[in-house]
Design a protein around this motif. Sequence first.
Motif, PDB file in Angstrom:
ATOM      1  N   VAL A 138     -70.510 132.758  -2.759  1.00 25.55           N
ATOM      2  CA  VAL A 138     -69.279 131.966  -2.867  1.00 25.55           C
ATOM      3  C   VAL A 138     -68.245 132.720  -3.702  1.00 25.55           C
ATOM      4  O   VAL A 138     -67.066 132.792  -3.332  1.00 25.55           O
ATOM      5  CB  VAL A 138     -69.562 130.570  -3.472  1.00 25.55           C
ATOM      6  N   ILE A 139     -68.681 133.297  -4.803  1.00 21.33           N
ATOM      7  CA  ILE A 139     -67.771 134.039  -5.684  1.00 21.33           C
ATOM      8  C   ILE A 139     -67.072 135.156  -4.931  1.00 21.33           C
ATOM      9  O   ILE A 139     -65.875 135.393  -5.115  1.00 21.33           O
ATOM     10  CB  ILE A 139     -68.533 134.603  -6.914  1.00 21.33           C
ATOM     11  N   THR A 140     -67.795 135.824  -4.054  1.00 18.19           N
ATOM     12  CA  THR A 140     -67.213 136.976  -3.348  1.00 18.19           C
ATOM     13  C   THR A 140     -66.553 136.601  -2.020  1.00 18.19           C
ATOM     14  O   THR A 140     -65.980 137.467  -1.365  1.00 18.19           O
ATOM     15  CB  THR A 140     -68.294 138.042  -3.093  1.00 18.19           C
ATOM     16  N   SER A 141     -66.592 135.349  -1.645  1.00 22.12           N
ATOM     17  CA  SER A 141     -66.092 134.949  -0.324  1.00 22.12           C
ATOM     18  C   SER A 141     -64.596 135.186  -0.142  1.00 22.12           C
ATOM     19  O   SER A 141     -64.139 135.404   0.974  1.00 22.12           O
ATOM     20  CB  SER A 141     -66.420 133.483  -0.032  1.00 22.12           C
TER      21      SER A 141
ATOM     22  N   GLU B   7     -63.182 133.142 -14.532  1.00 23.14           N
ATOM     23  CA  GLU B   7     -63.724 131.784 -14.702  1.00 23.14           C
ATOM     24  C   GLU B   7     -64.988 131.587 -13.866  1.00 23.14           C
ATOM     25  O   GLU B   7     -65.906 130.875 -14.271  1.00 23.14           O
ATOM     26  CB  GLU B   7     -62.696 130.721 -14.288  1.00 23.14           C
ATOM     27  N   GLU B   8     -65.028 132.218 -12.699  1.00 23.09           N
ATOM     28  CA  GLU B   8     -66.204 132.107 -11.841  1.00 23.09           C
ATOM     29  C   GLU B   8     -67.407 132.792 -12.482  1.00 23.09           C
ATOM     30  O   GLU B   8     -68.524 132.265 -12.447  1.00 23.09           O
ATOM     31  CB  GLU B   8     -65.919 132.703 -10.460  1.00 23.09           C
ATOM     32  N   LEU B   9     -67.179 133.958 -13.074  1.00 18.39           N
ATOM     33  CA  LEU B   9     -68.267 134.674 -13.737  1.00 18.39           C
ATOM     34  C   LEU B   9     -68.776 133.905 -14.950  1.00 18.39           C
ATOM     35  O   LEU B   9     -69.989 133.830 -15.185  1.00 18.39           O
ATOM     36  CB  LEU B   9     -67.814 136.081 -14.139  1.00 18.39           C
ATOM     37  N   THR B  10     -67.853 133.334 -15.693  1.00 21.97           N
ATOM     38  CA  THR B  10     -68.240 132.529 -16.861  1.00 21.97           C
ATOM     39  C   THR B  10     -69.054 131.326 -16.414  1.00 21.97           C
ATOM     40  O   THR B  10     -70.090 131.004 -17.006  1.00 21.97           O
ATOM     41  CB  THR B  10     -66.993 132.082 -17.642  1.00 21.97           C
TER      42      THR B  10
ATOM     43  N   LEU C  51     -68.224 125.390  -8.357  1.00 18.61           N
ATOM     44  CA  LEU C  51     -67.826 126.779  -8.542  1.00 18.61           C
ATOM     45  C   LEU C  51     -66.489 127.069  -7.862  1.00 18.61           C
ATOM     46  O   LEU C  51     -65.626 127.720  -8.444  1.00 18.61           O
ATOM     47  CB  LEU C  51     -68.896 127.727  -7.994  1.00 18.61           C
ATOM     48  N   VAL C  52     -66.304 126.584  -6.657  1.00 23.93           N
ATOM     49  CA  VAL C  52     -65.064 126.835  -5.926  1.00 23.93           C
ATOM     50  C   VAL C  52     -63.851 126.321  -6.708  1.00 23.93           C
ATOM     51  O   VAL C  52     -62.797 126.960  -6.721  1.00 23.93           O
ATOM     52  CB  VAL C  52     -65.122 126.209  -4.513  1.00 23.93           C
ATOM     53  N   GLY C  53     -63.993 125.224  -7.388  1.00 22.44           N
ATOM     54  CA  GLY C  53     -62.864 124.646  -8.107  1.00 22.44           C
ATOM     55  C   GLY C  53     -62.664 125.151  -9.520  1.00 22.44           C
ATOM     56  O   GLY C  53     -61.657 124.834 -10.148  1.00 22.44           O
ATOM     57  N   VAL C  54     -63.572 125.957 -10.015  1.00 24.24           N
ATOM     58  CA  VAL C  54     -63.530 126.343 -11.422  1.00 24.24           C
ATOM     59  C   VAL C  54     -62.308 127.196 -11.782  1.00 24.24           C
ATOM     60  O   VAL C  54     -61.828 127.145 -12.908  1.00 24.24           O
ATOM     61  CB  VAL C  54     -64.857 127.032 -11.843  1.00 24.24           C
TER      62      VAL C  54
END
Length: 110
Positions: free
Chosen positions: A22-25, A32-35, A86-89
């Motif tokens: 999802v992070i790389t999509s 923020e995604e990594l955190t 995660l998508v909304g972070v």
Amino acid sequence: MTDSPGLESRFYIEVLKLLLQVITSDDQIAPEELTHFSTVARRWNVPASEADVLMERLKQGQPLPAPDMGLLRSRPQDVMEAARTLVGVDQRIDAEELNMLVQIRELLGI
């Protein structure tokens, strides 16, 4: 019946693998995604060594491991909640991320 600790940990490792997808999509990795990834890994008591290996692969641009969708299908609502969160972070949701959520739903059979 509850999952054994080993199965619970394995489930969350597979969720983390999916979250990397999802992070790389959207081809943009927001801090923020990594955190968030690191935070949930700790919250879910995923062994630090497992989370570190996944994060290192991401940072080095190595191929990401595919999650075990069979295991993830055992708790599809938990998986979707983790992916949606995660998508909304990063406060931005783009078309690629929305498409990824649709694909995840389909793969989970929901």
